[in-house]
Scaffold this active site. Sequence first.
Site: not given
Length: 189
Positions: A70-72
């Site tokens: 994931a990447d936020t």
Amino acid sequence: MNTPKIILASKSPRRQELLRLMDLDFEIVLKEVDESYPDGLTPEEIAVYIAEKKALAFDGDAYNQIVLTADTIVAIDNQILGKPNDAAHAIEMLQTLSGRVHRVVTGVCLTYQGKVNKFYDVSEVFFRPFKDQEIISYVEKYKPFDKAGSYGIQEWIGLVGIQRINGSYTNVVGLPTEKLHQQLLAIQN
């Protein structure tokens, strides 16, 4: 939910805690990945691009396990606010967010048995105006240098400064658990 073992490719304690709260069996495996991205992408495309890049680093190493990456990112005024370089940069970012609405975008990539499943979630976060001293004190005490946009929703600034959220709370924490649950159900079919 009876899912295959999950490899979480993230050192984020917040993502780890969310998976624990979802009662998922996972182990943490980290790989170094260049998180650069091509120019001209939307915030949604950037988050998904980087999440997929992280997943592709496994290159079949975990064929019978689900690799979760994931990447936020935080976006305001067509500007991406990643992790701050230092305290001055963190203060500058929070001054930009103060009294305004910004978007938090988390891109997620699941790989399992050669299949790649990518998705994202977007939440709008409404911050009240902050005094400079509040921002400085927050940065000095919490050192939010590992957080996109220089803040953690679960910390002081989130508790006293967020007026409302349109969208998923857990997305702002760093992993849209509602969507993740649905995708984990679907990935096995």
